[in-house]
Design a protein around this motif. Structure first.
Motif, short mmCIF file in Angstrom:
data_model
loop_
_atom_site.label_atom_id
_atom_site.label_comp_id
_atom_site.label_asym_id
_atom_site.label_seq_id
_atom_site.Cartn_x
_atom_site.Cartn_y
_atom_site.Cartn_z
N LEU A 130 -13.54 4.36 3.37
CA LEU A 130 -13.79 3.32 4.37
C LEU A 130 -13.17 1.99 3.96
CD1 LEU A 130 -17.48 3.64 5.64
CD2 LEU A 130 -15.37 4.28 6.81
N VAL A 131 -13.34 1.62 2.68
CA VAL A 131 -12.82 0.34 2.24
C VAL A 131 -11.30 0.32 2.30
CG1 VAL A 131 -12.78 -1.36 0.37
CG2 VAL A 131 -14.82 0.04 0.71
N GLU A 132 -10.68 1.41 1.88
CA GLU A 132 -9.22 1.44 1.76
C GLU A 132 -8.51 1.69 3.08
OE1 GLU A 132 -8.58 4.32 -1.31
OE2 GLU A 132 -9.49 3.05 -2.86
N GLU A 133 -9.18 2.33 4.03
CA GLU A 133 -8.51 2.69 5.28
C GLU A 133 -8.95 1.83 6.47
OE1 GLU A 133 -7.77 6.73 6.08
OE2 GLU A 133 -7.44 7.25 3.96
N THR A 134 -9.64 0.74 6.17
CA THR A 134 -9.92 -0.25 7.21
C THR A 134 -9.14 -1.52 6.90
OG1 THR A 134 -11.92 -0.90 5.98
CG2 THR A 134 -12.20 0.61 7.85
#
Length: 288
Positions: free
Chosen positions: A188-192
């Protein structure tokens, strides 16, 4: 696809034992998180809030009286967890009467998949800065599901930004599960897009999931504008803030988090208002 859960904090505490617990083997915990000499920073009182989920049993029967008491304790802000049958305008009026400011509202994943524009309009009535998805359903708790949700969050976050609001996700322990070699939360952190999506980090659940919040602050600076400040008892259960094992001064001292709002939460307090009072007394006087 199998889920590998990191070693739980209960297991960690059992293994650590005695003096190791007092020191905090990983720096995550300490026997007494009170301020120590040499610490001079403090949590700004105007940014100390409480998630209304903590007092949900009282909000059902006496919302105005409960909000009034939270204001009397000293809380400046709240995180909204449902409107208890009231329209947004009515709920905002109760907050105003109590001298409280709503900084965020929790909205389900279904909300962003439904009439998101109306949800954002209601959030504006409440006066919040952030709209927060508080949890993801079990069927999405795998890498493909988290990648799908990351895409949905980017779209919802863009709409929120255009509406002048911030879009956040609130974690639980399951978000830190490792599935097929990937930590779900990291997906979630890396792909938002950090311009559109950021995070309300629940400190208890991060530690319970086996991870150091400070590590996340350093890896992803500026992405955690809100903390859920929740403490952990020695047996791994919930505790009033400052009366458990988590080393909040250490976490708060890491400036790279980007935190602005400190929102107290206790999931299962025996006496909700007394819990709110004890947590506020600690948070408003601690130094780091």
């Amino acid at each position: 696809m199998g889920i590998v859960q990191p070693e739980s904090r209960r297991g960690f505490l059992r293994l650590a034992g005695g003096a190791a617990v007092a020191v905090g083997a990983s720096g995550l915990i300490t026997a007494n998180a009170a301020a120590t000499p040499g610490r001079h920073r403090r949590v700004p009182r105007e940014h100390i809030g409480i998630q209304l989920y903590t007092v949900r049993s009282l909000m059902e029967s006496d919302p105005q009286g409960t909000l009034n008491r939270l204001g009397e304790i000293g809380y400046a802000t709240v995180g909204v967890s449902g409107l208890y049958g009231h329209r947004p305008q009515e709920f905002r009026a109760m907050l105003d009467t109590a001298g409280l400011r709503a900084v965020l509202t929790h909205l389900s994943l279904d909300a962003i998949r439904g009439d998101w524009q109306q949800a954002l309009a209601d959030a504006h009535v409440l006066g919040v800065q952030s709209v927060v998805v508080p949890s993801l359903p079990g069927e999405l708790q795998n890498p493909a599901g988290y990648r799908q949700v990351a895409g949905e969050f980017n779209v919802a976050g863009l709409a929120a930004r255009k509406a002048g609001l911030r879009f956040l996700y609130h974690n639980h322990g399951f978000d830190f599960a490792t599935v097929d070699g990937e930590v779900l939360y990291d997906i979630l952190v890396e792909e938002t897009d950090r311009r559109l999506v950021n995070f309300e980090l629940d400190l208890y659940w991060a530690v319970d999931g086996g991870y150091d919040p400070v590590d996340y602050f350093r890896r992803y600076p500026g992405r955690f504008p809100v903390f859920h400040v929740k403490d952990m008892a020695a047996d791994g259960s919930f505790e009033d803030v400052g009366h458990g094992t988590l080393d909040f001064p250490r976490m708060f001292a890491e400036r790279r988090s980007g935190v602005r709002e400190y929102v107290v939460e206790h999931d299962a307090p025996a006496d909700p208002l007394n819990s709110a009072l004890r947590s506020y007394e600690y948070l408003s006087t601690m130094r780091f």
